[in-house]
Write a protein that holds these residues in place. Structure first.
Motif, PDB file in Angstrom:
ATOM      1  N   ALA A  68       0.833  -1.204   0.000  1.00  0.00           N
ATOM      2  CA  ALA A  68       0.000   0.000   0.000  1.00  0.00           C
ATOM      3  C   ALA A  68       0.869   1.255   0.000  1.00  0.00           C
ATOM      4  CB  ALA A  68      -0.932  -0.005   1.207  1.00  0.00           C
ATOM      5  N   ALA A  69       1.936   1.246   0.788  1.00  0.00           N
ATOM      6  CA  ALA A  69       2.841   2.402   0.806  1.00  0.00           C
ATOM      7  C   ALA A  69       3.513   2.583  -0.545  1.00  0.00           C
ATOM      8  CB  ALA A  69       3.893   2.232   1.902  1.00  0.00           C
ATOM      9  N   GLY A  70       3.897   1.481  -1.170  1.00  0.00           N
ATOM     10  CA  GLY A  70       4.507   1.564  -2.498  1.00  0.00           C
ATOM     11  C   GLY A  70       3.554   2.144  -3.529  1.00  0.00           C
ATOM     12  N   ALA A  71       2.293   1.745  -3.465  1.00  0.00           N
ATOM     13  CA  ALA A  71       1.289   2.302  -4.380  1.00  0.00           C
ATOM     14  C   ALA A  71       1.107   3.791  -4.131  1.00  0.00           C
ATOM     15  CB  ALA A  71      -0.040   1.568  -4.220  1.00  0.00           C
ATOM     16  N   ARG A  90      -8.462   9.798  -2.849  1.00  0.00           N
ATOM     17  CA  ARG A  90      -8.032   9.579  -4.221  1.00  0.00           C
ATOM     18  C   ARG A  90      -7.715   8.105  -4.505  1.00  0.00           C
ATOM     19  NH1 ARG A  90      -7.398  14.190  -2.427  1.00  0.00           N
ATOM     20  NH2 ARG A  90      -7.302  16.105  -3.616  1.00  0.00           N
ATOM     21  N   MET A  91      -7.367   7.381  -3.445  1.00  0.00           N
ATOM     22  CA  MET A  91      -6.956   5.983  -3.578  1.00  0.00           C
ATOM     23  C   MET A  91      -7.678   5.146  -2.519  1.00  0.00           C
ATOM     24  SD  MET A  91      -2.872   6.713  -3.998  1.00  0.00           S
ATOM     25  CE  MET A  91      -2.447   5.060  -4.515  1.00  0.00           C
ATOM     26  N   PRO A  92      -8.985   4.942  -2.648  1.00  0.00           N
ATOM     27  CA  PRO A  92      -9.732   4.260  -1.575  1.00  0.00           C
ATOM     28  C   PRO A  92      -9.326   2.804  -1.363  1.00  0.00           C
ATOM     29  CG  PRO A  92     -11.150   4.682  -3.475  1.00  0.00           C
ATOM     30  CD  PRO A  92      -9.856   5.392  -3.728  1.00  0.00           C
ATOM     31  N   CYS A  97      -6.521  -0.966   2.221  1.00  0.00           N
ATOM     32  CA  CYS A  97      -5.479  -1.969   2.481  1.00  0.00           C
ATOM     33  C   CYS A  97      -4.520  -1.479   3.566  1.00  0.00           C
ATOM     34  CB  CYS A  97      -4.711  -2.284   1.202  1.00  0.00           C
ATOM     35  SG  CYS A  97      -5.660  -3.230   0.005  1.00  0.00           S
ATOM     36  N   PHE A  98      -4.157  -0.201   3.520  1.00  0.00           N
ATOM     37  CA  PHE A  98      -3.255   0.347   4.535  1.00  0.00           C
ATOM     38  C   PHE A  98      -3.928   0.320   5.908  1.00  0.00           C
ATOM     39  CE2 PHE A  98      -0.717   3.296   6.927  1.00  0.00           C
ATOM     40  CZ  PHE A  98       0.565   3.089   6.449  1.00  0.00           C
ATOM     41  N   VAL A  99      -5.212   0.669   5.962  1.00  0.00           N
ATOM     42  CA  VAL A  99      -5.946   0.641   7.227  1.00  0.00           C
ATOM     43  C   VAL A  99      -5.983  -0.784   7.782  1.00  0.00           C
ATOM     44  CG1 VAL A  99      -8.235   0.901   8.273  1.00  0.00           C
ATOM     45  CG2 VAL A  99      -7.330   2.697   6.796  1.00  0.00           C
TER      46      VAL A  99
END
Length: 181
Positions: A68-71, A90-92, A97-99
């Motif tokens: 997720a961080a890479g995206a 902008r990127m739900p 995924c990060f959450v």
């Protein structure tokens, strides 16, 4: 984990938190060795299962967070937290995924990080009850330290989530971010 709380680089903060998780795995292996040496099969089992499950969990949780961080880095063009912001709107999918990874790695129920940390707590509580003197104090202090580290890990992931994914974009790259293909 204290070093992760100070980082401006999103991926570096995640890498520092890996050191904290390796410490949790070491606690589990130490409990397993202690239980084995004392002939306490339950303590050895809780320690070993906690360590092995945390190895598996850490690979899954940290892999999800790094993906997720890479995206987010790819979409925004920066790893600097001070230039990110507003990425959840902008990127739900990436934000969700990060959450999920953040909740899991913080050891919060009902996700997998809670299960492995609970086994470690159970082992430490069992060690404190089984031991006497200095060993009892050490196991009790280790339980308190595990709780402190868990709280700091939760604070770290909340910080990363809040700065990178919530709020308003603080840079043109973050303002133009979008989900990857």
């Amino acid at each position: 984990i204290a070093l992760a709380l100070q980082q401006r680089d999103l991926k570096r903060a995640l890498a520092y938190s890996s050191v904290e998780n390796l410490g949790l795995i070491a606690i589990g292996l130490g409990l397993a060795a202690w239980g084995s040496a004392r002939g306490n099969a339950a303590l050895a089992l809780f320690g070993l299962l906690g360590a092995l499950l945390h190895i598996w969990n850490h690979a899954a949780m940290k892999g999800l967070l790094f993906l997720a961080a890479g995206a987010a880095v790819h979409a925004a063009g920066t790893r600097d937290l001070e230039r990110l912001g507003g990425l959840l709107r902008r990127m739900p999918f990436t934000g969700a995924c990060f959450v999920a990874g953040a909740v899991a790695i913080s050891g919060l129920p009902p996700l997998n990080g809670f299960n492995s940390e609970w086994l470690l707590y159970r082992g430490l509580f069992g060690a404190a009850l089984d031991a006497s003197g200095v060993a009892r104090v050490a196991a009790s202090l280790a339980s308190a330290l595990l709780a402190l580290v868990g709280g700091l890990a939760a604070a770290c992931t909340v910080r990363l989530l809040g700065i990178a994914f919530l709020g308003e974009p603080r840079d043109r790259g973050a303002d133009a971010a979008h989900e990857g293909g």
